[in-house]
Design an enzyme around this catalytic site. Structure first.
Site, mmCIF file in Angstrom:
data_model
loop_
_atom_site.group_PDB
_atom_site.id
_atom_site.type_symbol
_atom_site.label_atom_id
_atom_site.label_comp_id
_atom_site.label_asym_id
_atom_site.label_seq_id
_atom_site.Cartn_x
_atom_site.Cartn_y
_atom_site.Cartn_z
ATOM 1 N N ASP A 132 19.920 40.830 49.210
ATOM 2 C CA ASP A 132 19.352 39.495 49.016
ATOM 3 C C ASP A 132 18.381 39.151 50.148
ATOM 4 O O ASP A 132 18.012 40.002 50.944
ATOM 5 C CB ASP A 132 20.502 38.494 48.906
ATOM 6 C CG ASP A 132 20.135 37.231 48.150
ATOM 7 O OD1 ASP A 132 19.014 37.152 47.618
ATOM 8 O OD2 ASP A 132 20.985 36.313 48.087
ATOM 9 N N HIS A 133 18.034 37.877 50.264
ATOM 10 C CA HIS A 133 17.011 37.372 51.190
ATOM 11 C C HIS A 133 16.993 38.089 52.542
ATOM 12 O O HIS A 133 18.001 38.155 53.228
ATOM 13 C CB HIS A 133 17.241 35.884 51.465
ATOM 14 C CG HIS A 133 17.053 35.018 50.272
ATOM 15 N ND1 HIS A 133 15.878 34.369 49.994
ATOM 16 C CD2 HIS A 133 17.908 34.699 49.268
ATOM 17 C CE1 HIS A 133 16.009 33.676 48.872
ATOM 18 N NE2 HIS A 133 17.228 33.866 48.409
ATOM 19 N N GLU A 205 19.886 29.150 53.072
ATOM 20 C CA GLU A 205 20.555 30.403 52.743
ATOM 21 C C GLU A 205 20.309 31.409 53.834
ATOM 22 O O GLU A 205 19.179 31.650 54.246
ATOM 23 C CB GLU A 205 20.082 30.966 51.390
ATOM 24 C CG GLU A 205 20.772 32.274 51.030
ATOM 25 C CD GLU A 205 20.836 32.514 49.538
ATOM 26 O OE1 GLU A 205 21.072 33.654 49.151
ATOM 27 O OE2 GLU A 205 20.657 31.575 48.763
ATOM 28 N N HIS A 249 18.243 26.170 46.941
ATOM 29 C CA HIS A 249 19.492 26.888 47.136
ATOM 30 C C HIS A 249 20.649 25.900 47.298
ATOM 31 O O HIS A 249 20.500 24.846 47.905
ATOM 32 C CB HIS A 249 19.425 27.758 48.394
ATOM 33 C CG HIS A 249 18.562 28.968 48.229
ATOM 34 N ND1 HIS A 249 17.545 29.267 49.091
ATOM 35 C CD2 HIS A 249 18.560 29.954 47.293
ATOM 36 C CE1 HIS A 249 16.959 30.389 48.710
ATOM 37 N NE2 HIS A 249 17.550 30.818 47.614
ATOM 38 N N HIS A 288 15.526 31.714 41.820
ATOM 39 C CA HIS A 288 16.498 31.419 42.871
ATOM 40 C C HIS A 288 16.873 29.943 42.777
ATOM 41 O O HIS A 288 16.161 29.143 42.184
ATOM 42 C CB HIS A 288 15.893 31.699 44.246
ATOM 43 C CG HIS A 288 15.758 33.151 44.566
ATOM 44 N ND1 HIS A 288 16.625 33.805 45.403
ATOM 45 C CD2 HIS A 288 14.875 34.087 44.147
ATOM 46 C CE1 HIS A 288 16.275 35.071 45.497
ATOM 47 N NE2 HIS A 288 15.207 35.270 44.734
ATOM 48 N N ASN A 310 19.653 34.301 40.190
ATOM 49 C CA ASN A 310 20.751 34.222 41.140
ATOM 50 C C ASN A 310 21.689 33.076 40.768
ATOM 51 O O ASN A 310 21.242 31.953 40.533
ATOM 52 C CB ASN A 310 20.207 33.990 42.549
ATOM 53 C CG ASN A 310 19.501 35.213 43.105
ATOM 54 O OD1 ASN A 310 19.218 36.157 42.385
ATOM 55 N ND2 ASN A 310 19.212 35.183 44.391
#
Length: 323
Positions: A132-133, A205, A249, A288, A310
């Protein structure tokens, strides 16, 4: 029942699930998929109008639970690990032993990938192993995973992971795209898929906090998306773009931002016009910050070319409610 004696299951919502068209996954193998098979899966998603759920996992148990749920739904699934999740799998006690945080994150992330590779074939569905990120400050984590991929590729002819995400959206667009090009050139020979982000997803996040960002910056422009396409497409087709369209997020209050999935259609139309191509949706898009989105908003995003969504926060909340 007490926490020590109960078996925990994901809590089902009382509302009936939305109806989706049947997926045709002909010629897409089960187990961990990479390279051409992964591109074929995303093409099928774009053409048939479905998105593949991506769930963050921080243990073998959560990986297994996600794959079991996907198998029961007869759906492909993406198992993804964050830098913090990888560090957790490596062992929080490593901090006390003086082990470098990034080294622990790499070790834990690689452990997740090896676990999924060991068991995914038994679930009978396509499984994508993804990281992920990764913000600029976390690039040593990314570099460590690429090294693990290279080692695995030299032995097997395919990468350990299926794909990785670079989230350099905090950086100026020029630097963001330049670094993505640099890493994509390293990834393509190993048959790795790249997900990148341009524009800002709100909320917080993995240490990237955009909770107080100007709401106007939560919307990526068609020109930004096309600039990414122009830079990456000559290198290879195995890339997707997480373009911001008001998403945030975490769980957010309705009305805090305006989700505008119709903007994704404008990105596709602009790129199509610039390319002069006949394909209506030339770009793989990613969603996202989907927690709190309505079914209609999700369906519109998917109809505009979103192939990966996500769902981490929503599932974490549901799992927490079972305790």
């Amino acid at each position: 029942p007490s926490r020590t004696s109960c078996t925990c299951y994901w809590k089902l919502t009382p509302t009936p699930p939305p109806k989706f068209s049947k997926m045709d996954l002909t010629n897409i193998p089960s187990g961990v998929i990479t390279g051409d098979a992964l591109v074929a899966l995303f093409k099928a998603a774009k053409e048939q109008g479905f998105a593949i759920p991506a769930v963050n996992c921080s243990s073998s148990s959560t990986c297994n639970a996600v794959m079991e749920a996907a198998a029961k739904a007869k759906s492909p699934v993406i198992i993804q690990v964050s830098q913090g999740g990888g560090q957790f799998v490596g062992g929080k006690g490593l901090d006390d032993l003086g082990v470098d945080k990034m080294a622990a994150s790499v070790a834990g992330s690689v452990a997740i990938a090896y676990h999924v590779r060991s068991v995914a074939k038994f679930y009978g569905i396509p499984v994508v192993v993804h990281s992920d990120h990764c913000a600029k400050k976390l690039l040593p984590w990314f570099d460590g995973m690429l090294a693990a991929n290279k080692d695995f590729f030299e032995k097997t002819g395919e990468p350990l992971f299926s794909s990785h995400m670079l989230d350099l959206s905090e950086e100026p667009d020029e630097e963001n795209i330049e670094l993505c090009v640099k890493y994509f050139k390293q990834m393509v020979p190993m048959k790795l898929f790249l997900e990148m982000e341009i524009g800002i997803t709100g909320g917080e996040e993995d240490g990237v906090n955009n909770e107080d960002v100007d709401p106007e910056k939560l919307y990526t422009t068609p020109e930004q998306v096309y600039a990414v396409y122009q830079a990456l497409a000559p290198i290879g087709e195995a890339f997707s773009i997480a373009a911001a369209f008001g998403n945030v997020h975490g769980v957010y209050k309705p009305g805090n931002v305006k989700l505008s999935p119709e903007k994704l259609g404008k990105h596709q139309a602009y790129t199509k016009a610039q390319l002069g191509c006949t394909t209506d949706k030339p770009i793989f898009l990613v969603m996202h910050g989907g927690s709190g989105s309505t079914d209609n908003e999700i369906q519109e995003a998917v109809s505009n070319g979103v192939v990966k969504m996500n769902i981490d926060t929503g599932e974490c909340v549901k799992r927490g409610e079972t305790w």
